[in-house]
Design an enzyme around this catalytic site. Structure first.
Site, PDB file in Angstrom:
ATOM      1  N   HIS A   6      53.483 -53.789  60.336  1.00 50.07           N
ATOM      2  CA  HIS A   6      52.431 -54.057  61.316  1.00 50.07           C
ATOM      3  C   HIS A   6      52.799 -55.280  62.156  1.00 50.07           C
ATOM      4  O   HIS A   6      53.502 -56.185  61.688  1.00 50.07           O
ATOM      5  CB  HIS A   6      51.106 -54.338  60.616  1.00 50.07           C
ATOM      6  CG  HIS A   6      50.468 -53.127  60.022  1.00 50.07           C
ATOM      7  ND1 HIS A   6      49.123 -53.073  59.747  1.00 50.07           N
ATOM      8  CD2 HIS A   6      50.972 -51.922  59.656  1.00 50.07           C
ATOM      9  CE1 HIS A   6      48.825 -51.898  59.236  1.00 50.07           C
ATOM     10  NE2 HIS A   6      49.936 -51.184  59.160  1.00 50.07           N
ATOM     11  N   GLU A  53      51.086 -57.897  63.011  1.00 49.71           N
ATOM     12  CA  GLU A  53      50.675 -59.182  62.444  1.00 49.71           C
ATOM     13  C   GLU A  53      51.646 -59.659  61.359  1.00 49.71           C
ATOM     14  O   GLU A  53      51.945 -60.851  61.269  1.00 49.71           O
ATOM     15  CB  GLU A  53      49.275 -59.080  61.818  1.00 49.71           C
ATOM     16  CG  GLU A  53      48.190 -58.661  62.780  1.00 49.71           C
ATOM     17  CD  GLU A  53      47.902 -57.173  62.760  1.00 49.71           C
ATOM     18  OE1 GLU A  53      46.713 -56.819  62.812  1.00 49.71           O
ATOM     19  OE2 GLU A  53      48.852 -56.363  62.699  1.00 49.71           O
ATOM     20  N   CYS A 110      43.777 -54.930  59.970  1.00 49.64           N
ATOM     21  CA  CYS A 110      43.459 -54.143  58.775  1.00 49.64           C
ATOM     22  C   CYS A 110      43.349 -55.093  57.573  1.00 49.64           C
ATOM     23  O   CYS A 110      43.715 -56.268  57.669  1.00 49.64           O
ATOM     24  CB  CYS A 110      44.546 -53.093  58.537  1.00 49.64           C
ATOM     25  SG  CYS A 110      46.111 -53.779  57.933  1.00 49.64           S
ATOM     26  N   CYS A 157      46.657 -56.970  56.748  1.00 50.47           N
ATOM     27  CA  CYS A 157      46.995 -58.044  57.678  1.00 50.47           C
ATOM     28  C   CYS A 157      46.038 -59.222  57.564  1.00 50.47           C
ATOM     29  O   CYS A 157      46.443 -60.375  57.722  1.00 50.47           O
ATOM     30  CB  CYS A 157      47.063 -57.496  59.095  1.00 50.47           C
ATOM     31  SG  CYS A 157      48.452 -56.347  59.306  1.00 50.47           S
TER      32      CYS A 157
END
Length: 155
Positions: free
Chosen positions: A53, A55, A83, A86
């Site tokens: 991801h 992040e 999410c 993260c």
């Protein structure tokens, strides 16, 4: 231009870079002392790894740059509401504040609950809706185009 808008635009630029590579357009930047010190974009399609991801990449790079897994002087800007994974990474890194653009439409993020939970002896301030329309349009357009390609391939 207000700083949060400037930094969200930097996150949007990272999202667009990922989109050009066929990734879901989510971008993130980490900011310290008024400067972008790291960035990331989604790479799940390329890596076929669940943790790829935006992040995660941005936080990891910031930690390496600053030489510590604790980066409480940093803020995270991300184009989509983080999410739970993260959010956990941001809490673990002791991020000071998270700014995000688009709200997760399916309500799966738990952002507010995790931000205030003190799970890792840390809470984080969160502000959503920064350039929300622009961030949402980027994601909506990507998924609309993807559905169109899928429909064409089936015909």
């Amino acid at each position: 231009m207000e700083d949060k808008v400037k930094f969200m635009r930097a996150a949007i630029a990272r999202a667009k870079k990922g989109q050009k590579q066929g990734e879901v357009p989510v971008g993130a930047v980490v900011v310290a002392e008024g400067k972008v010190i790291s960035s990331g974009y989604n790479r799940r399609t390329k890596t076929q790894t669940a943790i790829s991801h935006a992040e995660i990449y941005a936080i990891d790079r910031a930690c390496k740059k600053l030489g510590s897994w604790r980066i409480p002087e940093c803020d995270l800007y991300v184009t989509l509401e983080p999410c739970p994974m993260c959010m956990g990474a941001a809490l673990n890194a002791r991020i000071r504040k998270i700014y995000f653009g688009a709200y997760e439409q399916k309500g799966r993020s738990m952002t507010k609950e995790l931000a205030e939970s003190n799970l890792l002896n840390h809470t984080v301030e969160v502000e959503g809706g920064v350039l929300e329309e622009e961030c949402s349009a980027l994601l909506s357009g990507f998924f609309r185009e993807m559905r169109g390609r899928t429909k064409t391939e089936k015909e």
